[in-house]
Design an enzyme around this catalytic site. Structure first.
Site, PDB file in Angstrom:
ATOM      1  N   ARG A 176     -12.513  17.334   2.968  1.00 10.52           N
ATOM      2  CA  ARG A 176     -11.865  16.732   1.958  1.00 10.52           C
ATOM      3  C   ARG A 176     -11.830  17.942   0.725  1.00 10.52           C
ATOM      4  O   ARG A 176     -12.971  18.508   0.294  1.00 10.52           O
ATOM      5  CB  ARG A 176     -12.587  15.362   1.269  1.00 10.52           C
ATOM      6  N   VAL A 214       1.117   3.773   1.974  1.00 12.15           N
ATOM      7  CA  VAL A 214       1.873   4.102   3.361  1.00 12.15           C
ATOM      8  C   VAL A 214       3.017   2.869   3.688  1.00 12.15           C
ATOM      9  O   VAL A 214       4.168   3.330   4.079  1.00 12.15           O
ATOM     10  CB  VAL A 214       0.982   4.132   4.477  1.00 12.15           C
ATOM     11  N   HIS A 242      -2.160  17.588   4.076  1.00 13.41           N
ATOM     12  CA  HIS A 242      -3.224  18.043   4.894  1.00 13.41           C
ATOM     13  C   HIS A 242      -2.938  19.366   5.393  1.00 13.41           C
ATOM     14  O   HIS A 242      -1.894  19.582   5.708  1.00 13.41           O
ATOM     15  CB  HIS A 242      -3.683  17.069   5.947  1.00 13.41           C
ATOM     16  N   CYS A 294      -3.826  10.890  11.027  1.00 13.47           N
ATOM     17  CA  CYS A 294      -2.865  11.818  10.360  1.00 13.47           C
ATOM     18  C   CYS A 294      -3.046  13.268  10.743  1.00 13.47           C
ATOM     19  O   CYS A 294      -2.072  14.102  11.023  1.00 13.47           O
ATOM     20  CB  CYS A 294      -2.782  11.573   8.853  1.00 13.47           C
ATOM     21  N   GLY A 334       0.871  -1.075  -0.133  1.00 19.82           N
ATOM     22  CA  GLY A 334       0.013  -0.063   0.049  1.00 19.82           C
ATOM     23  C   GLY A 334       0.805   1.377   0.171  1.00 19.82           C
ATOM     24  O   GLY A 334       1.966   1.228  -0.078  1.00 19.82           O
ATOM     25  N   ASN A 373       0.333  14.016   4.577  1.00 18.31           N
ATOM     26  CA  ASN A 373      -0.191  12.904   5.467  1.00 18.31           C
ATOM     27  C   ASN A 373       0.173  11.553   5.621  1.00 18.31           C
ATOM     28  O   ASN A 373      -0.169  10.820   6.303  1.00 18.31           O
ATOM     29  CB  ASN A 373      -1.765  13.267   5.140  1.00 18.31           C
ATOM     30  N   ARG A 428      -4.277 -11.441  -1.438  1.00 17.62           N
ATOM     31  CA  ARG A 428      -4.303 -10.920  -2.670  1.00 17.62           C
ATOM     32  C   ARG A 428      -3.034 -10.299  -3.422  1.00 17.62           C
ATOM     33  O   ARG A 428      -2.906 -10.397  -4.245  1.00 17.62           O
ATOM     34  CB  ARG A 428      -5.432  -9.785  -2.347  1.00 17.62           C
TER      35      ARG A 428
END
Length: 342
Positions: free
Chosen positions: A243, A22, A250, A138, A20, A323, A47
């Site tokens: 958002r 992060v 952020h 975050c 992923g 973030n 997966r």
């Protein structure tokens, strides 16, 4: 602070959620910091198991979490979602491994440390009992990094924060949706909405996570409760999370009321000397931090520092951070650095 792990030339480290955004950033930061690794293990769901990831010019095969035995690990950095953390964190901890978890699963557990290294490293002592450490949200991380040095000077009474959060906070699917919607609209085509509650391209959505019974969203509740756990329950906090169509970084508008006077000039000086903070604040030159400045950077950026003319003992701050880095991956690696420090 007493030792957590014995001093060694290298430590056995696992990254769960390695495929992923992060997880990938955790690996980048471990490489950048030349973290002392004896053995690195990359783990993901079935997966993604079997795929290959390069780290320091060496290829590693991603292992399946459902088949993995954590015995022998020293540190595991988790970034695979709350459900996975609830299922596996205690198993890793029981095997003798310190778990640094980036999900919301353990943050409000009274027995689990919720840690931002620049703010409350002493809370890590709790981890000696259960070996699980939680990374805050975050948005919370960057805010408390900016609040703590001011709070140490004059205690904070109340915080009002409005966030402007990048789509990467919703993961790779959020990034993809903004990109595809933007391309579609510029081509005069329909913008399809899937991840977000409304169209995000060329729009602003005052809604992150689910709504609670009191009208706050869960994201707002996280910021409120986590700030209190980290900095003290006597601080009143209210939040509105929004958002915005930005990929990374952020931004937060923060209004702070102190128990006594602290003016903008003094606050600027305190923040400029604080660890992990970069102050960019020159109104005459229209100089202030933006999400573009923060993207790919480790600092928490602070600007627009000014006295609140409407309320006694109050200040305004503008706070920006990446973030995915400081808001997630970097904070976790910083915790791991404390764990190996003798």
């Amino acid at each position: 602070m007493s030792d957590f792990l014995p001093k060694k030339d290298g430590y056995n480290v696992a990254v769960l959620g390695a495929t992923g955004a992060v997880g990938q950033t955790m690996l980048d930061i471990l490489a950048e910091k030349d973290f002392p690794i004896a053995e690195l293990v990359l783990i993901a769901s079935s997966r993604s198991a079997g795929s290959s990831i390069s780290f320091k010019k060496k290829d590693y095969i991603v292992q399946d979490i459902e088949k993995f035995d954590p015995l022998g690990l020293d540190i595991a950095l988790f970034s695979a979602g709350g459900g996975t953390s609830l299922k596996y964190a205690q198993l890793f901890a029981d095997a003798g491994c310190y778990v640094v978890d980036n999900s919301s699963a353990w943050r409000m557990d009274d027995e689990v440390a919720l840690v931002v290294p620049e703010v409350n490293p002493e809370a890590l002592e709790m981890a000696k009992d259960n070996r699980i450490i939680a990374n805050p949200n975050c948005s919370t991380i960057q805010m408390v990094v900016a609040l703590k040095p001011l709070h140490d000077e004059v205690p904070i009474q109340r915080v009002v924060v409005s966030t402007y959060q990048a789509v990467s906070g919703a993961g790779g699917k959020g990034i993809k949706e903004l990109s595809e919607q933007t391309q579609a609209l510029l081509a005069c085509q329909e913008a399809k909405t899937d991840i977000f509650s409304s169209r995000i391209a060329f729009n602003v959505i005052p809604h992150i996570d689910v709504f609670m019974d009191d009208g706050y969203t869960k994201e707002e509740q996280k910021m409120i409760l986590e700030t209190k756990k980290i900095m003290g329950s006597d601080i009143a906090v209210t939040a509105t999370t929004v958002r915005v169509p930005v990929f990374y970084g952020h931004s937060e508008s923060i209004n702070i009321t102190f128990k006594d006077a602290l003016n903008a000039e003094k606050a600027r000086s305190i923040l400029a000397d604080a660890s992990g903070i970069a102050v960019v604040d020159d109104p005459s030159g229209e100089d202030y931090p933006t999400a573009v400045d923060a993207a790919g950077n480790d600092s928490v950026w602070v600007g627009r520092i000014r006295d609140d003319a409407s309320c006694e003992n109050s200040l305004h701050l503008w706070v920006v951070a990446d973030n995915v880095r400081k808001g997630a991956a970097l904070n976790a690696v910083q915790i791991a650095e404390i764990l190996i420090a003798s």
